[in-house]
Design a protein around this motif. Structure first.
Motif, PDB file in Angstrom:
ATOM      1  N   ASN A  29       0.812  -1.215   0.000  1.00 11.55           N
ATOM      2  CA  ASN A  29       0.000   0.000   0.000  1.00 11.55           C
ATOM      3  C   ASN A  29       0.849   1.270   0.000  1.00 11.55           C
ATOM      4  O   ASN A  29       0.358   2.345   0.333  1.00 11.55           O
ATOM      5  N   ASP A  30       2.133   1.116  -0.361  1.00  7.85           N
ATOM      6  CA  ASP A  30       3.045   2.250  -0.347  1.00  7.85           C
ATOM      7  C   ASP A  30       3.693   2.441  -1.717  1.00  7.85           C
ATOM      8  O   ASP A  30       3.788   1.508  -2.521  1.00  7.85           O
ATOM      9  N   VAL A  31       4.144   3.659  -1.941  1.00  4.31           N
ATOM     10  CA  VAL A  31       4.843   3.998  -3.175  1.00  4.31           C
ATOM     11  C   VAL A  31       6.175   4.630  -2.803  1.00  4.31           C
ATOM     12  O   VAL A  31       6.260   5.443  -1.875  1.00  4.31           O
ATOM     13  N   TYR A  32       7.217   4.255  -3.521  1.00  4.84           N
ATOM     14  CA  TYR A  32       8.546   4.837  -3.333  1.00  4.84           C
ATOM     15  C   TYR A  32       8.920   5.582  -4.608  1.00  4.84           C
ATOM     16  O   TYR A  32       9.139   4.968  -5.657  1.00  4.84           O
ATOM     17  N   LEU A  33       8.919   6.896  -4.515  1.00  5.35           N
ATOM     18  CA  LEU A  33       9.215   7.735  -5.670  1.00  5.35           C
ATOM     19  C   LEU A  33      10.724   7.932  -5.763  1.00  5.35           C
ATOM     20  O   LEU A  33      11.349   8.438  -4.824  1.00  5.35           O
ATOM     21  N   CYS A  34      11.306   7.532  -6.872  1.00  5.80           N
ATOM     22  CA  CYS A  34      12.729   7.741  -7.114  1.00  5.80           C
ATOM     23  C   CYS A  34      12.864   9.053  -7.895  1.00  5.80           C
ATOM     24  O   CYS A  34      12.387   9.145  -9.035  1.00  5.80           O
ATOM     25  N   MET A  35      13.487  10.031  -7.275  1.00  8.59           N
ATOM     26  CA  MET A  35      13.516  11.383  -7.823  1.00  8.59           C
ATOM     27  C   MET A  35      14.941  11.821  -8.116  1.00  8.59           C
ATOM     28  O   MET A  35      15.898  11.273  -7.553  1.00  8.59           O
ATOM     29  N   GLU A  36      15.081  12.819  -8.971  1.00  4.09           N
ATOM     30  CA  GLU A  36      16.397  13.336  -9.307  1.00  4.09           C
ATOM     31  C   GLU A  36      17.121  13.805  -8.051  1.00  4.09           C
ATOM     32  O   GLU A  36      16.505  14.280  -7.106  1.00  4.09           O
ATOM     33  N   ARG A  37      18.428  13.679  -8.037  1.00  3.15           N
ATOM     34  CA  ARG A  37      19.241  14.044  -6.873  1.00  3.15           C
ATOM     35  C   ARG A  37      19.279  15.547  -6.710  1.00  3.15           C
ATOM     36  O   ARG A  37      19.630  16.284  -7.629  1.00  3.15           O
ATOM     37  N   LEU A  38      18.898  16.007  -5.517  1.00  5.35           N
ATOM     38  CA  LEU A  38      18.918  17.426  -5.196  1.00  5.35           C
ATOM     39  C   LEU A  38      19.719  17.643  -3.917  1.00  5.35           C
ATOM     40  O   LEU A  38      20.018  16.704  -3.180  1.00  5.35           O
ATOM     41  N   PHE A  39      20.021  18.911  -3.636  1.00  5.24           N
ATOM     42  CA  PHE A  39      20.766  19.294  -2.442  1.00  5.24           C
ATOM     43  C   PHE A  39      19.973  20.360  -1.685  1.00  5.24           C
ATOM     44  O   PHE A  39      19.079  20.996  -2.256  1.00  5.24           O
ATOM     45  N   PRO A  40      20.261  20.581  -0.402  1.00  2.00           N
ATOM     46  CA  PRO A  40      19.617  21.682   0.313  1.00  2.00           C
ATOM     47  C   PRO A  40      19.790  22.987  -0.463  1.00  2.00           C
ATOM     48  O   PRO A  40      20.800  23.194  -1.123  1.00  2.00           O
ATOM     49  N   TYR A  41      18.787  23.857  -0.374  1.00  2.00           N
ATOM     50  CA  TYR A  41      18.731  25.051  -1.225  1.00  2.00           C
ATOM     51  C   TYR A  41      19.982  25.921  -1.123  1.00  2.00           C
ATOM     52  O   TYR A  41      20.348  26.612  -2.082  1.00  2.00           O
ATOM     53  N   ASN A  42      20.659  25.928   0.029  1.00  2.00           N
ATOM     54  CA  ASN A  42      21.820  26.797   0.236  1.00  2.00           C
ATOM     55  C   ASN A  42      23.131  26.007   0.277  1.00  2.00           C
ATOM     56  O   ASN A  42      24.108  26.419   0.899  1.00  2.00           O
ATOM     57  N   HIS A  43      23.141  24.864  -0.385  1.00  2.00           N
ATOM     58  CA  HIS A  43      24.366  24.051  -0.434  1.00  2.00           C
ATOM     59  C   HIS A  43      24.657  23.714  -1.885  1.00  2.00           C
ATOM     60  O   HIS A  43      23.968  22.877  -2.469  1.00  2.00           O
ATOM     61  N   PRO A  44      25.601  24.401  -2.522  1.00  2.00           N
ATOM     62  CA  PRO A  44      26.631  25.262  -1.921  1.00  2.00           C
ATOM     63  C   PRO A  44      26.060  26.591  -1.437  1.00  2.00           C
ATOM     64  O   PRO A  44      24.996  26.999  -1.869  1.00  2.00           O
ATOM     65  N   PRO A  45      26.801  27.280  -0.546  1.00  2.00           N
ATOM     66  CA  PRO A  45      26.298  28.519   0.055  1.00  2.00           C
ATOM     67  C   PRO A  45      26.134  29.634  -0.974  1.00  2.00           C
ATOM     68  O   PRO A  45      26.829  29.679  -1.982  1.00  2.00           O
ATOM     69  N   PHE A  46      25.180  30.527  -0.696  1.00  2.00           N
ATOM     70  CA  PHE A  46      25.046  31.743  -1.493  1.00  2.00           C
ATOM     71  C   PHE A  46      26.284  32.608  -1.279  1.00  2.00           C
ATOM     72  O   PHE A  46      26.802  32.699  -0.163  1.00  2.00           O
ATOM     73  N   ARG A  47      26.721  33.269  -2.341  1.00  2.00           N
ATOM     74  CA  ARG A  47      27.907  34.114  -2.239  1.00  2.00           C
ATOM     75  C   ARG A  47      27.653  35.564  -2.651  1.00  2.00           C
ATOM     76  O   ARG A  47      28.383  36.465  -2.231  1.00  2.00           O
TER      77      ARG A  47
END
Length: 335
Positions: A171-189
């Motif tokens: 009864n579950d679904v596992y969505l395999c999604m494109e690899r992403l990173f936290p919005y600020n990693h790398p840091p804003f400069r």
């Protein structure tokens, strides 16, 4: 990287959010004409949920205690598996096998809605991706399925991460999604890094509202992640220059989202809250870019007070950006 294509929609009458022809300003960061935007009036809220004209956008260590979980792939995938990916023409990844292996070894996989980061199979490979576990019956899954349809997926403002494969177990679904990173990693400069983030956040909110999706979590940066290219590995993100290369931001939290068949005035408060939350999000980040903080004051105030719809906010933001001297965007941020 994501494909960015232009798309046009019918455009209803909307408020004119162009900056006035003559505006007084003494700030050194303004344009050569001395214009400013601090005194721009707050325009009325209008046309929530209506389709709007699409404009081409400018592309712009996890641990178990965080919202994200990290998983290192321990074996290469079988290329002749019947369950190998059919939705990706780039990598031959046995998504079903990886999900099953992970379920066998990691009980925490059963915690729904956490993002599990599957690391590359080797140092030089670019086959990393994310797994999101959802119950089949949840409304979040229905929204994600709709947003991945061809018409919605080709829209350059669609903020939903790309789904590479869907693995169903009981009864579950596992969505395999494109690899992403936290919005600020790398840091804003630079200031430009923040302005590009604001721009894409507003475009994404406009897209979701014109598709009658609301009750979002736009008040926190935890809901946003960044795509810096499929070839990027965790070890290289710190040195990635988001000013030199285009990046794409995605919204990842649809847990409490709702989709209406059509917009109704009685639902106005939900859409208004999304805009208000987005305004609070932008306001909380302006401390890092004081050179433009006063310039965006009218935008933030209008969003927080309920004076703007999502697309009103986006249009005013672009107008304010045009009033800034180009040198401002290269200025370093305040830590």
């Amino acid at each position: 990287m994501s494909v960015h294509l232009a798309k046009r929609f019918p455009e209803p009458p909307i408020a004119d959010l162009s900056p006035p022809d003559t505006i007084d300003d003494t700030d050194s960061s303004s344009t050569s004409s001395g214009s400013t935007v601090e005194d721009i009036d707050v325009y009325p809220l209008c046309n929530f949920g209506h389709p709007l004209q699409r404009m081409v956008g400018v592309q712009g260590a996890f641990d178990e205690d965080s919202e994200f979980m990290c998983y290192s792939r321990y074996s290469a995938c079988s290329s002749d598996s019947e369950s190998s990916i059919t939705s990706s023409a780039i990598y031959d990844i046995d998504f079903e096998g990886i999900v099953d292996d992970y379920l066998a070894q990691q009980p925490l996989m059963n915690e729904s809605r956490k993002l599990i980061m599957v690391q590359p199979s080797s140092e030089d490979s670019a086959d990393a991706f994310m797994i999101k576990h959802l119950p089949c019956s949840c409304s979040e899954l229905r929204i994600l399925e709709e947003l991945k349809d061809d018409e919605a997926r080709l829209d350059p403002w669609n903020p939903m991460p790309h789904i590479l494969s869907t693995v169903k177990r009981d009864n579950d679904v596992y969505l395999c999604m494109e690899r992403l990173f936290p919005y600020n990693h790398p840091p804003f400069r630079t200031v430009a890094n923040y302005m590009d983030f604001f721009k894409q956040v507003l475009e994404g909110l406009t897209f979701l509202h014109e598709n009658n999706i609301t009750q979002l979590s736009y008040h926190t940066t935890d809901s946003f992640m960044i795509d810096i290219g499929r070839g990027s590995r965790k070890s290289t993100t710190d040195s990635f220059d988001r000013t030199a290369y285009p990046v794409r931001y995605y919204y990842t939290d649809f847990e409490h989202a709702r989709k209406f068949d059509s917009y109704h005035p009685s639902d106005h408060a939900l859409f208004e809250k999304d805009v208000r939350d987005c305004g609070l999000l932008i306001s909380s980040l302006l401390i890092h870019i004081p050179r433009v903080a006063t310039k965006l004051k009218s935008l933030v105030n209008g969003m927080i007070s309920g004076g703007f719809a999502a697309d009103d906010s986006r249009k005013l933001f672009e107008a304010l950006c045009k009033s800034l001297d180009s040198s401002v965007f290269d200025a370093p941020i305040v830590p």
